[in-house]
Motif scaffolding. Structure first.
Motif, PDB file in Angstrom:
ATOM      1  N   PHE A  26     -47.701  10.186 -33.326  1.00 39.62           N
ATOM      2  CA  PHE A  26     -48.814  10.544 -32.441  1.00 39.62           C
ATOM      3  C   PHE A  26     -50.151  10.290 -33.145  1.00 39.62           C
ATOM      4  O   PHE A  26     -51.015   9.569 -32.628  1.00 39.62           O
ATOM      5  N   ILE A  27     -50.290  10.859 -34.342  1.00 40.05           N
ATOM      6  CA  ILE A  27     -51.534  10.672 -35.102  1.00 40.05           C
ATOM      7  C   ILE A  27     -51.737   9.204 -35.448  1.00 40.05           C
ATOM      8  O   ILE A  27     -52.832   8.650 -35.331  1.00 40.05           O
ATOM      9  N   PHE A  28     -50.651   8.583 -35.844  1.00 40.52           N
ATOM     10  CA  PHE A  28     -50.706   7.177 -36.249  1.00 40.52           C
ATOM     11  C   PHE A  28     -51.192   6.308 -35.089  1.00 40.52           C
ATOM     12  O   PHE A  28     -52.071   5.467 -35.247  1.00 40.52           O
ATOM     13  N   GLY A  46     -35.927   8.431 -36.440  1.00 32.56           N
ATOM     14  CA  GLY A  46     -37.251   7.810 -36.543  1.00 32.56           C
ATOM     15  C   GLY A  46     -37.665   7.193 -35.218  1.00 32.56           C
ATOM     16  O   GLY A  46     -38.793   7.386 -34.751  1.00 32.56           O
ATOM     17  N   PHE A  47     -36.743   6.487 -34.598  1.00 34.08           N
ATOM     18  CA  PHE A  47     -37.052   5.834 -33.328  1.00 34.08           C
ATOM     19  C   PHE A  47     -37.343   6.868 -32.238  1.00 34.08           C
ATOM     20  O   PHE A  47     -38.344   6.774 -31.518  1.00 34.08           O
ATOM     21  N   LEU A  48     -36.466   7.875 -32.172  1.00 32.51           N
ATOM     22  CA  LEU A  48     -36.634   8.916 -31.155  1.00 32.51           C
ATOM     23  C   LEU A  48     -37.960   9.644 -31.355  1.00 32.51           C
ATOM     24  O   LEU A  48     -38.728   9.836 -30.404  1.00 32.51           O
ATOM     25  N   GLY A  49     -38.245  10.008 -32.601  1.00 31.53           N
ATOM     26  CA  GLY A  49     -39.510  10.664 -32.914  1.00 31.53           C
ATOM     27  C   GLY A  49     -40.675   9.763 -32.525  1.00 31.53           C
ATOM     28  O   GLY A  49     -41.682  10.223 -31.974  1.00 31.53           O
ATOM     29  N   GLY A  50     -40.510   8.472 -32.783  1.00 33.59           N
ATOM     30  CA  GLY A  50     -41.550   7.508 -32.448  1.00 33.59           C
ATOM     31  C   GLY A  50     -41.810   7.453 -30.956  1.00 33.59           C
ATOM     32  O   GLY A  50     -42.964   7.446 -30.508  1.00 33.59           O
ATOM     33  N   VAL A  51     -40.739   7.449 -30.174  1.00 34.09           N
ATOM     34  CA  VAL A  51     -40.888   7.387 -28.716  1.00 34.09           C
ATOM     35  C   VAL A  51     -41.584   8.640 -28.200  1.00 34.09           C
ATOM     36  O   VAL A  51     -42.497   8.569 -27.370  1.00 34.09           O
ATOM     37  N   ILE A  52     -41.168   9.784 -28.751  1.00 33.35           N
ATOM     38  CA  ILE A  52     -41.783  11.042 -28.303  1.00 33.35           C
ATOM     39  C   ILE A  52     -43.270  11.072 -28.670  1.00 33.35           C
ATOM     40  O   ILE A  52     -44.126  11.407 -27.847  1.00 33.35           O
ATOM     41  N   GLY A  53     -43.560  10.685 -29.912  1.00 28.87           N
ATOM     42  CA  GLY A  53     -44.957  10.665 -30.363  1.00 28.87           C
ATOM     43  C   GLY A  53     -45.811   9.751 -29.502  1.00 28.87           C
ATOM     44  O   GLY A  53     -46.926  10.098 -29.086  1.00 28.87           O
ATOM     45  N   ALA A 105     -49.083  10.044 -27.147  1.00 25.89           N
ATOM     46  CA  ALA A 105     -50.258   9.357 -27.685  1.00 25.89           C
ATOM     47  C   ALA A 105     -50.918   8.436 -26.650  1.00 25.89           C
ATOM     48  O   ALA A 105     -52.144   8.359 -26.580  1.00 25.89           O
ATOM     49  N   VAL A 106     -50.107   7.756 -25.843  1.00 26.00           N
ATOM     50  CA  VAL A 106     -50.674   6.768 -24.917  1.00 26.00           C
ATOM     51  C   VAL A 106     -51.671   7.405 -23.939  1.00 26.00           C
ATOM     52  O   VAL A 106     -52.801   6.920 -23.805  1.00 26.00           O
ATOM     53  N   PRO A 107     -51.305   8.517 -23.274  1.00 25.55           N
ATOM     54  CA  PRO A 107     -52.310   9.143 -22.400  1.00 25.55           C
ATOM     55  C   PRO A 107     -53.545   9.584 -23.191  1.00 25.55           C
ATOM     56  O   PRO A 107     -54.661   9.458 -22.700  1.00 25.55           O
ATOM     57  N   ALA A 108     -53.307  10.064 -24.415  1.00 27.23           N
ATOM     58  CA  ALA A 108     -54.440  10.514 -25.232  1.00 27.23           C
ATOM     59  C   ALA A 108     -55.374   9.348 -25.543  1.00 27.23           C
ATOM     60  O   ALA A 108     -56.591   9.504 -25.527  1.00 27.23           O
ATOM     61  N   ILE A 109     -54.811   8.189 -25.802  1.00 29.01           N
ATOM     62  CA  ILE A 109     -55.629   7.013 -26.110  1.00 29.01           C
ATOM     63  C   ILE A 109     -56.490   6.629 -24.899  1.00 29.01           C
ATOM     64  O   ILE A 109     -57.683   6.360 -25.019  1.00 29.01           O
ATOM     65  N   PHE A 110     -55.870   6.664 -23.703  1.00 31.26           N
ATOM     66  CA  PHE A 110     -56.633   6.355 -22.487  1.00 31.26           C
ATOM     67  C   PHE A 110     -57.746   7.360 -22.270  1.00 31.26           C
ATOM     68  O   PHE A 110     -58.860   7.018 -21.901  1.00 31.26           O
ATOM     69  N   PHE A 111     -57.415   8.625 -22.531  1.00 26.70           N
ATOM     70  CA  PHE A 111     -58.386   9.695 -22.355  1.00 26.70           C
ATOM     71  C   PHE A 111     -59.587   9.483 -23.276  1.00 26.70           C
ATOM     72  O   PHE A 111     -60.742   9.518 -22.835  1.00 26.70           O
ATOM     73  N   ILE A 115     -49.279  -1.091 -30.897  1.00 29.98           N
ATOM     74  CA  ILE A 115     -49.157   0.352 -30.688  1.00 29.98           C
ATOM     75  C   ILE A 115     -47.794   0.702 -30.082  1.00 29.98           C
ATOM     76  O   ILE A 115     -47.123   1.634 -30.512  1.00 29.98           O
ATOM     77  N   LEU A 116     -47.371  -0.094 -29.100  1.00 26.29           N
ATOM     78  CA  LEU A 116     -46.107   0.226 -28.429  1.00 26.29           C
ATOM     79  C   LEU A 116     -44.884  -0.071 -29.309  1.00 26.29           C
ATOM     80  O   LEU A 116     -43.789   0.397 -29.031  1.00 26.29           O
ATOM     81  N   SER A 117     -45.107  -0.830 -30.375  1.00 31.05           N
ATOM     82  CA  SER A 117     -43.964  -1.106 -31.247  1.00 31.05           C
ATOM     83  C   SER A 117     -43.850  -0.070 -32.372  1.00 31.05           C
ATOM     84  O   SER A 117     -42.998  -0.183 -33.243  1.00 31.05           O
ATOM     85  N   LEU A 118     -44.697   0.955 -32.315  1.00 26.71           N
ATOM     86  CA  LEU A 118     -44.659   1.975 -33.360  1.00 26.71           C
ATOM     87  C   LEU A 118     -43.302   2.660 -33.525  1.00 26.71           C
ATOM     88  O   LEU A 118     -42.902   2.941 -34.645  1.00 26.71           O
ATOM     89  N   PRO A 119     -42.561   2.941 -32.426  1.00 27.62           N
ATOM     90  CA  PRO A 119     -41.244   3.544 -32.636  1.00 27.62           C
ATOM     91  C   PRO A 119     -40.338   2.670 -33.509  1.00 27.62           C
ATOM     92  O   PRO A 119     -39.568   3.188 -34.325  1.00 27.62           O
ATOM     93  N   PHE A 120     -40.459   1.368 -33.364  1.00 22.99           N
ATOM     94  CA  PHE A 120     -39.648   0.477 -34.203  1.00 22.99           C
ATOM     95  C   PHE A 120     -40.121   0.535 -35.648  1.00 22.99           C
ATOM     96  O   PHE A 120     -39.331   0.491 -36.584  1.00 22.99           O
ATOM     97  N   PHE A 121     -41.435   0.648 -35.779  1.00 26.48           N
ATOM     98  CA  PHE A 121     -42.019   0.773 -37.108  1.00 26.48           C
ATOM     99  C   PHE A 121     -41.523   2.068 -37.769  1.00 26.48           C
ATOM    100  O   PHE A 121     -41.122   2.079 -38.933  1.00 26.48           O
ATOM    101  N   ALA A 122     -41.540   3.168 -36.995  1.00 22.24           N
ATOM    102  CA  ALA A 122     -41.052   4.460 -37.503  1.00 22.24           C
ATOM    103  C   ALA A 122     -39.577   4.341 -37.877  1.00 22.24           C
ATOM    104  O   ALA A 122     -39.132   4.872 -38.902  1.00 22.24           O
TER     105      ALA A 122
END
Ligand SMILES: Nc1ncnc2c1ncn2[C@@H]1O[C@H](COP(=O)(O)OP(=O)(O)O)[C@@H](O)[C@H]1O
Ligand SMILES: [Mg+2]
Lengths: 304, 237
Positions: A33-35, A234-241, A245-251, A277-284
């Motif tokens: 999320f922070i990332f 890591g992937f699951l945590g990434g998806v949740i984060g 994060a996406v709505p927060a970024i738009f906001f 940004i959307l590939s972050l879960p894979f990165f995690a």
């Protein structure tokens, strides 16, 4: 025949039932999320900087403020002398490719929309303008240049808008550096959390691992069970984060748009930025797997 | 492979735990391929420790060990794993993975070796049927009785058709009839070429099967042969 083909093979290490799983997932979700938010900031600042840079790079204008004197002839001569000094100085600057003082006709053209066609500008104390072309890969400190220019020719000033943009770019660069540090820290914290939980788990399952070794398992066999599990978390945590994060970024983006001055409107996330940004879960997932693998290999070296 | 090849060789081997005294000193030992030995000695004499050197779970605190012609001083972790795949071990306390089924426990050595699941299924089913555990194949190990666990442990040790079989008091927890059956299994494997070492306390087994004995006493190793009858009558093991 019994239905032995339906046996679902169980992992030898019962990693799924570990109660550190929830902890890890929360840590990774928050980290991603922070990332994601920080990264979106970095990427949009990057786009803003490159937009600003485009407007700065290429050329700048230098103005020679006309000398005030009741004697018009003398005033013009002095102004031209200052222009000559400024041109001389500018030609000596590294990265400057061409210095062109605008002719009377060109100045006329520039001023006519304001003054009308009938005015003869030679009667007025109009500023002279020098067009300065800069090589695209020049690394010019405009603040310094502005001071040096004033030294060389007191009546000369650098285009203030560009000077200001340049300062803004330095500032944005600084922000980006801090943000990048945050990104590194967040990645390090994630990695650290995986490291410690993996190590704890290895200690917890010491007996199972010993048996695996005794029946001939290589370290990679054990490491694989950890990389699988940690990669999944890591992937699951990434998806949740990311989900948060996406709505927060738009906001945040919308808030920024409301800032006056249009500075921020130069900051936007392009297709490539969103892909990152959307590939972050894979990165995690990747970081989690890599850390788990490394931790297992290192820890097992000290075991049987 | 030649006939006089040694499966294990030890020279000047000593074992100590932590900073304590050596519990075994100056062990010299050669186990020829295809041999069958009993390992005897009083409780605490070091039988389990010596076996753990043989199944590569421990390094000696001094001396040289070669297993399958590999000097352990020059063997990396992955090579150790490969050597261990050729060794079957039956532990006194079984050491099964309690959360897994009998099937998964027996399949373990084959899986870590990367065998195809179809082949694994064939072999494990066959062996578990042979040790009369087919009806408990998919029961969790933790739900099995002591005797059943022991048979799973033995099945796991032999599923790979090991070159070396080590058993730590395998007949310690079972009655004489089962003990006899297990011994027959070990003898059969030995006839097929497996080198066998069995740590045991049982006079009866030692006397029934005329195999040489590795006897641990006073931190040293003594080898007695069946013809050496005086030793068999005289020692209270
Ligand atoms: N892990 C260990 N840590 C410390 N001492 C040990 C350990 N294992 C065995 N010992 C000691 O080593 C000696 C030999 O033990 P062991 O090999 O288990 O003998 P046995 O199997 O013949 O009963 C005993 O004195 C025992 O207390
Ligand atoms: Mg023992």
């Amino acid at each position: 025949m019994s239905n032995t083909s339906y046996i679902s093979r169980k992992q030898e290490l019962p990693l799924k039932s570990e109660n550190t799983s929830l902890f890890l997932q929360i840590i990774i979700s928050i980290a991603v999320f922070i990332f994601a938010i920080t990264l979106s900031g970095v990427l949009s600042i990057d786009s803003m900087i490159s937009n600003w840079n485009k407007s700065i790079l290429g050329s700048i204008t230098v103005q020679i403020i006309p000398v005030n004197n009741t004697n018009k002839e003398k005033a013009l001569a002095e102004t031209m002398a200052y222009q000559e000094k400024a041109v001389e100085f500018l030609k000596s600057v590294n990265g400057v490719t061409k210095v062109t003082p605008l002719s009377d006709e060109q100045l006329d053209e520039l001023l006519s929309p304001w003054l009308g066609d009938d005015v003869d500008i030679s009667d007025l104390p109009t500023p002279r303008i020098i067009d300065v072309k800069i090589s695209p890969d020049a690394n010019i400190d405009f603040a310094q240049l502005s001071m040096d220019l004033a030294q060389a020719s007191p009546q000369a000033t650098l285009d203030s808008h560009k000077l200001w943009l340049n300062k803004l770019i330095s500032f944005a660069d600084g922000i980006n550096l801090i943000a990048s540090t945050v990104l590194l820290l967040v990645a390090a914290i994630t990695s650290g959390a995986i490291f410690y939980t993996t190590q704890m788990s290895l200690g917890l399952h010491h007996n199972i691992i010993e048996i695996l070794h005794i029946v001939g398992a290589k370290d990679a066999y054990i490491a694989q069970q950890y990389t699988k599990r940690m990669g999944f978390l890591g992937f699951l945590g990434g998806v949740i984060g990311l989900f948060f994060a996406v709505p927060a970024i738009f906001f945040i983006g919308n808030l920024a748009l409301k800032i006056e001055g249009g500075i921020i409107s130069d900051a936007s996330l392009g297709f490539g930025d969103w892909t990152i940004i959307l590939s972050l879960p894979f990165f995690a997932m990747f970081i989690s797997m890599l850390t788990a693998y490394y931790t297992v290999k290192q820890t097992l070296k000290k075991m049987l | 492979m030649t006939n006089n090849k040694n499966i294990i060789e030890m020279n000047n081997v000593g074992i100590r735990y932590g900073q304590g005294p050596e519990i075994l000193s100056d062990i010299k030992l050669s186990l020829p391929q295809g041999s069958f030995y009993f390992l005897t000695g009083q409780s605490g004499a070091g039988k389990t420790s010596l076996l753990s050197l043989m199944y590569l779970a421990q390094k000696p605190s001094r001396g040289q060990i070669s297993v399958f012609d590999h000097n352990l001083n020059f063997t990396n972790r992955d090579q150790l794993a490969s050597l261990r795949r050729r060794i079957g071990v039956v532990f006194q306390d079984f050491r099964l993975l309690e959360h897994l089924s009998a099937y998964d426990n027996v399949a373990l050595p084959l899986r870590v070796g990367g065998m195809d699941e179809r082949e694994i299924k064939k072999r494990v089913t066959e062996l578990l049927t042979w040790v009369e555990l087919d009806s408990h194949m998919f029961d969790k190990a933790s739900t099995l009785s002591g005797g059943e666990k022991q048979r799973v442990a033995i099945a796991r040790a032999v599923i790979n058709r090991p070159d070396l079989l080590l058993a730590d008091e395998p007949t310690g927890n079972v009655d004489n009839i089962i003990a006899g059956k297990l011994m027959k299994l070990f003898v059969e494997l030995n006839k097929l070429g497996t080198t066998v070492v069995i740590a045991t306390h049982s006079d009866k087994i030692i006397n029934d099967f005329k195999y040489p004995r590795l006897h641990l006493q006073n931190r040293g190793l003594h080898i007695y042969y069946p013809s050496d009858t005086s030793m068999f009558g005289g020692l209270n093991v």
